[in-house]
Motif scaffolding. Structure first.
Motif, short mmCIF file in Angstrom:
data_model
loop_
_atom_site.label_atom_id
_atom_site.label_comp_id
_atom_site.label_asym_id
_atom_site.label_seq_id
_atom_site.Cartn_x
_atom_site.Cartn_y
_atom_site.Cartn_z
N ARG A 87 0.82 -1.22 0.00
CA ARG A 87 0.00 0.00 0.00
C ARG A 87 0.85 1.26 0.00
N THR A 88 1.95 1.23 -0.76
CA THR A 88 2.80 2.41 -0.91
C THR A 88 3.12 2.58 -2.40
N PHE A 89 3.70 3.74 -2.73
CA PHE A 89 4.21 3.93 -4.08
C PHE A 89 5.53 4.66 -4.01
N TRP A 101 8.57 6.82 -6.52
CA TRP A 101 8.75 7.56 -7.76
C TRP A 101 9.17 6.61 -8.87
N PRO A 102 8.60 6.70 -10.04
CA PRO A 102 7.77 7.77 -10.56
C PRO A 102 6.26 7.57 -10.35
N ALA A 103 5.86 6.50 -9.70
CA ALA A 103 4.42 6.27 -9.47
C ALA A 103 3.84 7.42 -8.65
N ARG A 104 2.54 7.62 -8.78
CA ARG A 104 1.86 8.72 -8.10
C ARG A 104 0.75 8.24 -7.19
N HIS A 105 0.47 6.93 -7.19
CA HIS A 105 -0.73 6.42 -6.53
C HIS A 105 -0.49 4.97 -6.14
N GLN A 106 -1.21 4.50 -5.16
CA GLN A 106 -1.13 3.09 -4.76
C GLN A 106 -2.53 2.50 -4.74
N ALA A 107 -2.59 1.22 -4.91
CA ALA A 107 -3.85 0.47 -4.80
C ALA A 107 -3.52 -0.90 -4.23
N GLY A 108 -2.70 -0.88 -3.19
CA GLY A 108 -2.15 -2.11 -2.65
C GLY A 108 -3.15 -3.01 -1.94
N ALA A 109 -2.78 -4.27 -1.92
CA ALA A 109 -3.60 -5.29 -1.28
C ALA A 109 -3.39 -5.31 0.23
N ASN A 152 6.99 -6.94 2.19
CA ASN A 152 7.44 -8.04 1.33
C ASN A 152 6.78 -7.99 -0.05
N LEU A 153 5.79 -7.11 -0.21
CA LEU A 153 5.14 -6.93 -1.50
C LEU A 153 5.75 -5.71 -2.19
N PRO A 154 5.80 -5.70 -3.52
CA PRO A 154 6.38 -4.53 -4.19
C PRO A 154 5.44 -3.33 -4.12
N PRO A 155 6.01 -2.13 -3.96
CA PRO A 155 5.18 -0.92 -4.02
C PRO A 155 4.88 -0.59 -5.48
N MET A 156 3.85 0.20 -5.72
CA MET A 156 3.58 0.69 -7.07
C MET A 156 4.77 1.52 -7.50
#
Length: 168
Positions: free
Chosen positions: A141-143, A145-153, A158-162
Motif C-alpha cells: 500500500r505504498t508507491f 517515484w515515478p508512481a503517483r498512486h497506490q492500490a495495494g492489497a 514483502n510486496l512490491p510498491p507501485m
C-alpha cells in the motif's frame, strides 16, 4: 484498422492492451468518471472505433498525433454514445510532467500505460529501449517515484510498491 506509430502497429490480439493512433480530425467526447476527482476532464478522442482491452480493466489508449497527447481510460465503455470510465488521464507527450501525487490514471500507479507496452516488432528486432510495464498480483500500500498512486492489497513490505523497477 489502427494506425502506426514509430515503434510498431497496433493489431487485434488475443492478449495485451490495444491502442489507436488518431489525429486532430477524430471526434472528441466528454467521459463520465467513477473517480472524477483524480481524472483529467478531457475531452477524449474516444468513440466506437477505439479498441477497448478485453478483460476486467477495459483500458482504451489513444495517441493523438496532432496534439502530441496520449489519452488513456480505465474501465472504458462507449455505452452507445454516453461514454463512461473508471478513470482517465491525458499526457502531453512533449513534457515529462507527472500527475499530482496521490492521483491515479488509467493505471493504478498513476503512470501512463502506453510507453511501457512491449510490442512484437521490438522483440523481433531484438531491441527494447524502454521500460516494460508489468503487473503484480499483489502490491504493498505504498508507491515510489515515478508512481503517483497506490492500490495495494496489504501494508506488507514483502510486496512490491507501485512504481517499483525490476531488473530483468
Amino acid at each position: 484498422g489502427s494506425g502506426t506509430v514509430p515503434c510498431g502497429q497496433s493489431t487485434a490480439m488475443p492478449y495485451g492492451i490495444p491502442y489507436k493512433v488518431v489525429d486532430g480530425s477524430h471526434a472528441k467526447t466528454s467521459v463520465a468518471f467513477d473517480y472524477d476527482d483524480e481524472s483529467d476532464k478531457g475531452p477524449y478522442p474516444f468513440g466506437p472505433d477505439i479498441p477497448v482491452e478485453a478483460g476486467s480493466d477495459a483500458h482504451a489508449l489513444m495517441v493523438d498525433t496532432s496534439s502530441c497527447t496520449l489519452s488513456e481510460l480505465y474501465a472504458a465503455n462507449w455505452n452507445g454514445g454516453s461514454p463512461t470510465a473508471g478513470s482517465g488521464a491525458v499526457f502531453d507527450l512533449r513534457s515529462n510532467a507527472l500527475r499530482p501525487s496521490g492521483w491515479t490514471s488509467a493505471d493504478a500507479a498513476g503512470l501512463a500505460i502506453f510507453p511501457g507496452l512491449l510490442r512484437r516488432d521490438e522483440v523481433v528486432a531484438g531491441n527494447v529501449d524502454h521500460v516494460v510495464r508489468m503487473t503484480a498480483q499483489r502490491t504493498d500500500r505504498t508507491f515510489v517515484w515515478p508512481a503517483r498512486h497506490q492500490a495495494g492489497a496489504a501494508a506488507d513490505p514483502n510486496l512490491p510498491p507501485m512504481g517499483a523497477w525490476f531488473r530483468l
